[in-house]
Design a protein around this motif. Sequence first.
Motif, PDB file in Angstrom:
ATOM      1  N   VAL A 124      -3.875  -9.719  -1.351  1.00 45.01           N
ATOM      2  CA  VAL A 124      -3.451  -9.177  -0.038  1.00 45.01           C
ATOM      3  C   VAL A 124      -2.036  -9.646   0.299  1.00 45.01           C
ATOM      4  CG1 VAL A 124      -5.713  -8.679   0.954  1.00 45.01           C
ATOM      5  CG2 VAL A 124      -4.831 -10.986   1.160  1.00 45.01           C
ATOM      6  N   LEU A 125      -1.094  -9.241  -0.541  1.00 42.75           N
ATOM      7  CA  LEU A 125       0.283  -9.736  -0.469  1.00 42.75           C
ATOM      8  C   LEU A 125       1.172  -8.928   0.471  1.00 42.75           C
ATOM      9  CD1 LEU A 125       0.723 -10.389  -4.296  1.00 42.75           C
ATOM     10  CD2 LEU A 125       0.051 -12.030  -2.521  1.00 42.75           C
ATOM     11  N   GLY A 126       0.744  -7.701   0.817  1.00 39.96           N
ATOM     12  CA  GLY A 126       1.533  -6.917   1.759  1.00 39.96           C
ATOM     13  C   GLY A 126       2.878  -6.466   1.236  1.00 39.96           C
ATOM     14  N   ALA A 127       2.944  -6.131  -0.064  1.00 37.39           N
ATOM     15  CA  ALA A 127       4.216  -5.710  -0.670  1.00 37.39           C
ATOM     16  C   ALA A 127       3.912  -4.972  -1.966  1.00 37.39           C
ATOM     17  CB  ALA A 127       5.089  -6.934  -0.958  1.00 37.39           C
ATOM     18  N   PRO A 128       4.885  -4.235  -2.507  1.00 31.40           N
ATOM     19  CA  PRO A 128       4.689  -3.686  -3.847  1.00 31.40           C
ATOM     20  C   PRO A 128       4.419  -4.812  -4.839  1.00 31.40           C
ATOM     21  CG  PRO A 128       6.582  -2.669  -2.797  1.00 31.40           C
ATOM     22  CD  PRO A 128       6.166  -3.815  -1.918  1.00 31.40           C
ATOM     23  N   ASN A 129       3.584  -4.497  -5.847  1.00 32.43           N
ATOM     24  CA  ASN A 129       3.264  -5.507  -6.853  1.00 32.43           C
ATOM     25  C   ASN A 129       3.688  -5.021  -8.235  1.00 32.43           C
ATOM     26  OD1 ASN A 129       0.898  -4.048  -8.086  1.00 32.43           O
ATOM     27  ND2 ASN A 129       0.054  -4.340  -6.032  1.00 32.43           N
ATOM     28  N   ALA A 130       3.450  -5.839  -9.219  1.00 26.62           N
ATOM     29  CA  ALA A 130       3.955  -5.556 -10.567  1.00 26.62           C
ATOM     30  C   ALA A 130       3.163  -4.482 -11.292  1.00 26.62           C
ATOM     31  CB  ALA A 130       3.933  -6.850 -11.395  1.00 26.62           C
ATOM     32  N   TYR A 131       2.008  -4.041 -10.738  1.00 22.92           N
ATOM     33  CA  TYR A 131       1.130  -3.151 -11.490  1.00 22.92           C
ATOM     34  C   TYR A 131       1.163  -1.695 -11.045  1.00 22.92           C
ATOM     35  CZ  TYR A 131      -1.044  -7.223 -13.674  1.00 22.92           C
ATOM     36  OH  TYR A 131      -1.268  -8.362 -14.394  1.00 22.92           O
ATOM     37  N   GLU A 132       1.418  -1.417  -9.761  1.00 20.37           N
ATOM     38  CA  GLU A 132       1.213  -0.063  -9.255  1.00 20.37           C
ATOM     39  C   GLU A 132       2.131   0.964  -9.922  1.00 20.37           C
ATOM     40  OE1 GLU A 132       3.107   0.013  -4.935  1.00 20.37           O
ATOM     41  OE2 GLU A 132       2.421  -1.976  -5.561  1.00 20.37           O
ATOM     42  N   THR A 155      -4.035   0.225   3.875  1.00 18.22           N
ATOM     43  CA  THR A 155      -3.840  -1.193   3.577  1.00 18.22           C
ATOM     44  C   THR A 155      -4.071  -1.526   2.117  1.00 18.22           C
ATOM     45  OG1 THR A 155      -4.491  -1.782   5.831  1.00 18.22           O
ATOM     46  CG2 THR A 155      -4.615  -3.524   4.169  1.00 18.22           C
ATOM     47  N   PHE A 156      -5.111  -0.917   1.537  1.00 16.87           N
ATOM     48  CA  PHE A 156      -5.491  -1.289   0.173  1.00 16.87           C
ATOM     49  C   PHE A 156      -5.116  -0.237  -0.876  1.00 16.87           C
ATOM     50  CE2 PHE A 156      -8.361  -3.707   2.949  1.00 16.87           C
ATOM     51  CZ  PHE A 156      -8.060  -4.993   2.503  1.00 16.87           C
ATOM     52  N   ASN A 157      -4.177   0.662  -0.537  1.00 19.94           N
ATOM     53  CA  ASN A 157      -3.772   1.685  -1.512  1.00 19.94           C
ATOM     54  C   ASN A 157      -3.295   1.075  -2.826  1.00 19.94           C
ATOM     55  OD1 ASN A 157      -4.364   3.678   0.304  1.00 19.94           O
ATOM     56  ND2 ASN A 157      -2.242   4.262   0.727  1.00 19.94           N
ATOM     57  N   ASN A 158      -2.552  -0.017  -2.727  1.00 18.04           N
ATOM     58  CA  ASN A 158      -2.012  -0.652  -3.934  1.00 18.04           C
ATOM     59  C   ASN A 158      -2.605  -2.050  -4.116  1.00 18.04           C
ATOM     60  OD1 ASN A 158      -0.691  -1.898  -1.766  1.00 18.04           O
ATOM     61  ND2 ASN A 158       1.153  -2.308  -2.968  1.00 18.04           N
ATOM     62  N   ASN A 159      -3.873  -2.223  -3.700  1.00 23.90           N
ATOM     63  CA  ASN A 159      -4.438  -3.573  -3.789  1.00 23.90           C
ATOM     64  C   ASN A 159      -4.381  -4.080  -5.226  1.00 23.90           C
ATOM     65  OD1 ASN A 159      -7.393  -3.840  -5.052  1.00 23.90           O
ATOM     66  ND2 ASN A 159      -7.245  -1.810  -4.082  1.00 23.90           N
TER      67      ASN A 159
END
Length: 445
Positions: free
Chosen positions: A111-119, A311-315
Amino acid sequence: MSDIAAATTAGTNLALDSAIAETRQRFTRANPASAARHEGAKKALPGGNTRAVLYYDPFPLTVTGGESNRLTDLDGHTYVDFVSEYTAGLYGHRNDKIAAAIKAVADSGWVLGAPNAYEAKLGAAIVDRFPAIERVRFCNSGTEANLMALSTARAVTGRKSIMVFDGGYHGGILTFAHGGSPLNAPFPFITAQYNDIAGTKALIRQHGADLAAVILEGMMGGGGCIEAKPDFLTMLRAETQKVGALLILDEVMTSRLSYRGYHGKVGLKPDLISLGKYIGGGCSFGAFGGRADILDRFDPAAPNAFGHGGTFNNNIFSMAAGFTGFTEVLTESALGQMNALGDHLRATMNEQLQRRNVAGTVTGVGSLMNLHFVDREIASPHDVEAADHRFLQLWQLEMLLRGQYVTPRGMIALSLPFTRADIDAFTTIFDDFLLDYRSILPQRH
């Protein structure tokens, strides 16, 4: 009906009801812990349930764990899993590569609230694999993906109406069996009959001026694993283009039927595609994608962009598990082998039904199929509406008692861990069932 025929029918009904009652008694005696858990769950959950498809009489088994394509229940029984989480369990119940990816991101925080390395990597993999998807956006379920696709079609076209097909299923609030659900999303729906070329073409032309989209599965999943005829799909593509409506292909289930998706398998290019289930690697997942000019309306940097939150689109769990499974586990060879096993299973079951003179057929494509106790060609859900569902009730409970985890509606979905030995064992048990109940099961005319 003659007096003799009426008496025979009455006798068969009595025997069938008695067989179901006796099987339910054996099932209940064999599963006391599941029965007790179900009764206790009713105190907080309506009917002890929070997902309708998992309920069946007299109560559903409570599963405590899974490994490969095996399940263990609360009473200690082990089953070969032919449900595969209604197609979402494509990878089986535990995969080392996917498990390692989930553990790695759990250790690094969530739940980092930012783009992540996987999406972005998962998005690129999906675009690379599925021919009709030029851009893609993520959400959390197939239901949500279809809602977004339909809402997008209405926004892009400026029209309101949506064409669906009788018996179709596109999510919990997009359910069109038996006249549709009272909980359905309040879109103006036009209902056509699946595989009815002339009737559907006439409806598209009649409603074309206000028709935003036509949505369907290339093979109905919840509707009974009924495949669309090639000329039906060709007609839909041509007619929607003529009236300016979008063609939406629901590939939440069917994308597993070919490495390039069902649309890649049959050479269809819809405007939008919805995805879900297995692509999240066992975590919650949905996606909608398609033509770049449509999806680019969601570019937040563009003027008048469509807003799309979640919120969890890119969880991180779905993104990491999804990318790992999709790129490292779901190889073209593995997918081809699983679908070939499904073709063999379906052919064998149909041969057994024919040899035992039982009025039944198994429809489907590759690793997805559905048993129907009817003696006719099946082109749409309308063709199975009159079937006596008690036969499937008997079949399901008997298969459970024999260690084969199957659905109450007759649907079967394989997963990657399946072997030929699993299939051969299942067909032996299925043949025993046909023999044990040959005096009760419907006969071919």
